[in-house]
Design a protein around this motif. Structure first.
Motif, PDB file in Angstrom:
ATOM      1  N   ASP A 116       0.825  -1.208   0.000  1.00  0.00           N
ATOM      2  CA  ASP A 116       0.000   0.000   0.000  1.00  0.00           C
ATOM      3  C   ASP A 116       0.859   1.257   0.000  1.00  0.00           C
ATOM      4  O   ASP A 116       0.705   2.134  -0.850  1.00  0.00           O
ATOM      5  CB  ASP A 116      -0.931  -0.013   1.213  1.00  0.00           C
ATOM      6  CG  ASP A 116      -2.106   0.954   1.083  1.00  0.00           C
ATOM      7  OD1 ASP A 116      -2.445   1.323  -0.048  1.00  0.00           O
ATOM      8  OD2 ASP A 116      -2.679   1.339   2.121  1.00  0.00           O
ATOM      9  N   PHE A 117       1.796   1.345   0.942  1.00  0.00           N
ATOM     10  CA  PHE A 117       2.618   2.550   1.032  1.00  0.00           C
ATOM     11  C   PHE A 117       3.588   2.671  -0.144  1.00  0.00           C
ATOM     12  O   PHE A 117       3.608   3.710  -0.828  1.00  0.00           O
ATOM     13  CB  PHE A 117       3.395   2.556   2.348  1.00  0.00           C
ATOM     14  CG  PHE A 117       4.412   3.664   2.428  1.00  0.00           C
ATOM     15  CD1 PHE A 117       4.002   4.965   2.648  1.00  0.00           C
ATOM     16  CD2 PHE A 117       5.768   3.412   2.258  1.00  0.00           C
ATOM     17  CE1 PHE A 117       4.927   6.004   2.707  1.00  0.00           C
ATOM     18  CE2 PHE A 117       6.692   4.434   2.307  1.00  0.00           C
ATOM     19  CZ  PHE A 117       6.272   5.740   2.527  1.00  0.00           C
ATOM     20  N   LEU A 118       4.404   1.659  -0.382  1.00  0.00           N
ATOM     21  CA  LEU A 118       5.387   1.762  -1.463  1.00  0.00           C
ATOM     22  C   LEU A 118       4.737   2.053  -2.821  1.00  0.00           C
ATOM     23  O   LEU A 118       5.184   2.964  -3.535  1.00  0.00           O
ATOM     24  CB  LEU A 118       6.248   0.500  -1.527  1.00  0.00           C
ATOM     25  CG  LEU A 118       7.473   0.460  -0.611  1.00  0.00           C
ATOM     26  CD1 LEU A 118       8.175  -0.890  -0.703  1.00  0.00           C
ATOM     27  CD2 LEU A 118       8.453   1.585  -0.935  1.00  0.00           C
ATOM     28  N   PRO A 119       3.683   1.349  -3.214  1.00  0.00           N
ATOM     29  CA  PRO A 119       3.069   1.668  -4.518  1.00  0.00           C
ATOM     30  C   PRO A 119       2.455   3.063  -4.582  1.00  0.00           C
ATOM     31  O   PRO A 119       2.243   3.584  -5.672  1.00  0.00           O
ATOM     32  CB  PRO A 119       1.996   0.586  -4.678  1.00  0.00           C
ATOM     33  CG  PRO A 119       2.447  -0.540  -3.815  1.00  0.00           C
ATOM     34  CD  PRO A 119       3.099   0.125  -2.638  1.00  0.00           C
ATOM     35  N   SER A 120       2.154   3.659  -3.438  1.00  0.00           N
ATOM     36  CA  SER A 120       1.624   5.019  -3.435  1.00  0.00           C
ATOM     37  C   SER A 120       2.665   6.030  -3.888  1.00  0.00           C
ATOM     38  O   SER A 120       2.334   7.058  -4.474  1.00  0.00           O
ATOM     39  CB  SER A 120       1.127   5.401  -2.035  1.00  0.00           C
ATOM     40  OG  SER A 120       0.006   4.632  -1.657  1.00  0.00           O
ATOM     41  N   PHE A 121       3.939   5.724  -3.630  1.00  0.00           N
ATOM     42  CA  PHE A 121       4.990   6.704  -3.872  1.00  0.00           C
ATOM     43  C   PHE A 121       6.118   6.231  -4.780  1.00  0.00           C
ATOM     44  O   PHE A 121       6.976   7.032  -5.145  1.00  0.00           O
ATOM     45  CB  PHE A 121       5.585   7.160  -2.532  1.00  0.00           C
ATOM     46  CG  PHE A 121       4.654   7.971  -1.686  1.00  0.00           C
ATOM     47  CD1 PHE A 121       4.139   9.171  -2.146  1.00  0.00           C
ATOM     48  CD2 PHE A 121       4.289   7.537  -0.423  1.00  0.00           C
ATOM     49  CE1 PHE A 121       3.284   9.935  -1.364  1.00  0.00           C
ATOM     50  CE2 PHE A 121       3.442   8.289   0.373  1.00  0.00           C
ATOM     51  CZ  PHE A 121       2.934   9.496  -0.097  1.00  0.00           C
ATOM     52  N   LEU A 176      13.502  -0.571   2.341  1.00  0.00           N
ATOM     53  CA  LEU A 176      12.349  -1.129   3.048  1.00  0.00           C
ATOM     54  C   LEU A 176      12.195  -2.623   2.761  1.00  0.00           C
ATOM     55  O   LEU A 176      11.888  -3.415   3.663  1.00  0.00           O
ATOM     56  CB  LEU A 176      11.090  -0.363   2.666  1.00  0.00           C
ATOM     57  CG  LEU A 176      11.066   1.109   3.106  1.00  0.00           C
ATOM     58  CD1 LEU A 176       9.777   1.787   2.647  1.00  0.00           C
ATOM     59  CD2 LEU A 176      11.217   1.238   4.617  1.00  0.00           C
ATOM     60  N   ILE A 177      12.412  -3.019   1.521  1.00  0.00           N
ATOM     61  CA  ILE A 177      12.276  -4.435   1.173  1.00  0.00           C
ATOM     62  C   ILE A 177      13.408  -5.252   1.787  1.00  0.00           C
ATOM     63  O   ILE A 177      13.192  -6.356   2.307  1.00  0.00           O
ATOM     64  CB  ILE A 177      12.230  -4.601  -0.356  1.00  0.00           C
ATOM     65  CG1 ILE A 177      10.892  -4.076  -0.891  1.00  0.00           C
ATOM     66  CG2 ILE A 177      12.432  -6.059  -0.771  1.00  0.00           C
ATOM     67  CD1 ILE A 177      10.818  -3.967  -2.400  1.00  0.00           C
TER      68      ILE A 177
END
Length: 488
Positions: A239-244, A436-437
């Protein structure tokens, strides 16, 4: 107790040291900063004033009073701030003072474990927890039941004090505390939900661990904490990573980390440059709820009790009807060019050169100066070339000041504007996604190391920050022992 690593409970320590990555004897996660590339000190004959004025001219091109919707929900900016506070806290580096990032102590554990919420657990951080109800966390007070727990001076009782610095991030934090108490209540009173929590929490962990390592009275707490951690990590990834960050970059990093194992867990290029993209996504004003609309960013300062009238309606920050963040790019809200005195009250010093207060109050300039004077990270052009990516020349305004390389922070934003349609791509996308990954890959109990994990159906058909916030708001008044958890 005294030998327990920061942020690690008994089960965390066992999984880290004994399971060692499901039998691989992997070393514990390091907690050091460092470089992905190498230090890039300022050279040449330009005076400090000339350099500062050149950077200042660049950031002035960013100043904007235009409200533009980017692809991310407005709340994702502050969820990103919450994530940052979960994985990194550097209390030593300062603008204008050269710091070797390898010497910086990271006060946070660098894995996505919510130690900013849970502290060191009930044994080592008892001030976060109920004295009377095992495993429940303190939250609220009679006149503001959804505020953070606070001491007699109004200071928030939380794992990381930075999560009280503004109204929005403080309520993201409070939502995770509420979620914990909601699930503790369900564990006690809802047999079906309790079974699901139990099954999820024990994924990938030997059954005897829960009986031999964890005291019986703490099993419920540890199950809820791991259940929430796994869903939190899923949100960061899905959710967060694909947002940005462009999805193609995320997929590429999942398949093949561009930095392999050579990089530190918490690179300077991430913490002082690429991850500060969030500053460019902040809106100047937000609608908090039906009664509080158009609230200025710096009228939402925290570090003190929050009135119930300022409680957020989370649907305004996450979901189909949410306000939007600004697109990641080379424009910033003009509010961030005049930081209030409560944030910046005096000029900056770079060695013997005093940077005047009007310049010191510009957040964008502070970011660039931290990048170049404190950590001295590689330029954007050098980083792109090292990764085999297309190189964007330095903006003309820099070249006019005889500066031919772009500070990495600005370069990451420039890539998003040029190639990413409002999302990080190129160097910036790879650094943010990789850090993050990789933190999840190296954590033996993370969601990336579990086979078959799917989010709990109780959060809805499509799990996201929006559905999680909706779940919390629906169930927060049903928490057991609710008034006993207030701080009076």
């Amino acid at each position: 107790m005294t030998n327990m690593a920061h942020g690690l409970s008994r089960i965390d320590t066992f999984l880290r040291d004994c399971l060692g990555g499901h039998g691989t004897n992997a070393a514990p996660l390091p907690q050091t900063f460092g470089y992905l590339f190498e230090a890039n000190p300022i050279t040449g004959n330009l005076s400090r004033k000339t350099i500062v004025d050149g950077f200042d001219a660049l950031v002035e091109t960013m100043r904007s009073d235009k409200v533009e919707d980017g692809p991310a929900d407005a709340g994702q900016t502050f969820f990103g701030q919450f994530i940052d506070h979960d994985i990194t806290l550097d209390t030593t580096s300062a603008i204008g003072q050269r710091i070797d990032p390898r010497s910086v102590r990271n006060v946070r554990t660098p894995n996505l474990d919510l130690d900013c919420v849970y502290g060191d657990g009930p044994e080592a951080s008892p001030y976060l927890y109920s004295h009377d109800h095992e495993g429940f966390m303190l939250l609220g007070r009679p006149d503001s039941p959804h505020d953070l727990a606070r001491n007699c001076h109004g200071r928030a009782l939380i794992g990381d004090p930075r999560n009280d610095e503004n109204i929005i991030v403080s309520q993201v934090h409070a939502s995770f505390v509420m979620l914990h108490n909601i699930l503790m209540t369900m564990l006690e009173n809802d047999e079906a939900a309790g079974h699901d929590i139990h099954a999820c929490a024990q994924m990938g962990v030997r059954r005897d661990v829960w009986h031999e390592v964890i005291p019986e009275a703490m099993v419920g707490f540890e199950e809820v904490r791991r259940f929430i951690r796994l869903h939190y990590q899923w949100l960061v990834l899905k959710d967060f990573l694909p947002s940005f960050v462009e999805q193609s970059v995320i997929d590429e990093v999942l398949a093949h980390d561009p930095f392999h194992d050579r990089g530190p867990i918490m690179p300077a290029e991430f913490s002082v440059a690429a991850y500060r993209f969030g500053h460019a996504t902040v809106q100047a004003k937000y609608d908090l709820n039906a009664d509080k609309t158009g609230v200025g960013l710096f009228t939402m300062e925290g570090f003190g009790p929050r009135d119930a009238a300022n409680d957020l309606e989370m649907a305004r920050f996450f979901g189909a009807d949410a306000q939007k963040a600004l697109p990641v790019g080379i424009k910033m809200a003009k509010t961030l060019f005049e930081l209030p005195n409560s944030v910046v009250a005096k000029p900056l010093m770079w060695a013997d050169y005093e940077i005047p207060l009007p310049q010191a109050k510009k957040l964008a300039l502070r970011n660039i100066l931290r990048d170049r004077t404190a950590m001295q990270v590689i330029s954007g052009q050098h980083a792109a070339a090292r990764l085999g990516l297309d190189v964007i020349p330095a903006p003309e305004v820099l070249q006019d000041h005889h500066i031919d390389k772009t500070p990495l922070w600005f370069y990451c934003l420039q890539e998003a504007s040029t190639f990413g349609n409002g999302r990080l791509t190129g160097v910036g996308g790879r650094i943010v996604a990789s850090v993050l990954i990789r933190a999840m890959k190296l954590d033996p109990e993370s969601v990336l190391n579990l086979q078959g994990f799917t989010p709990w159906s109780g959060f809805g058909d499509h799990f996201s920050m929006a559905s999680l916030m909706q779940f919390v708001e629906t169930h927060r008044d049903d928490v057991a022992h609710r008034e006993d958890l207030y701080c009076h």
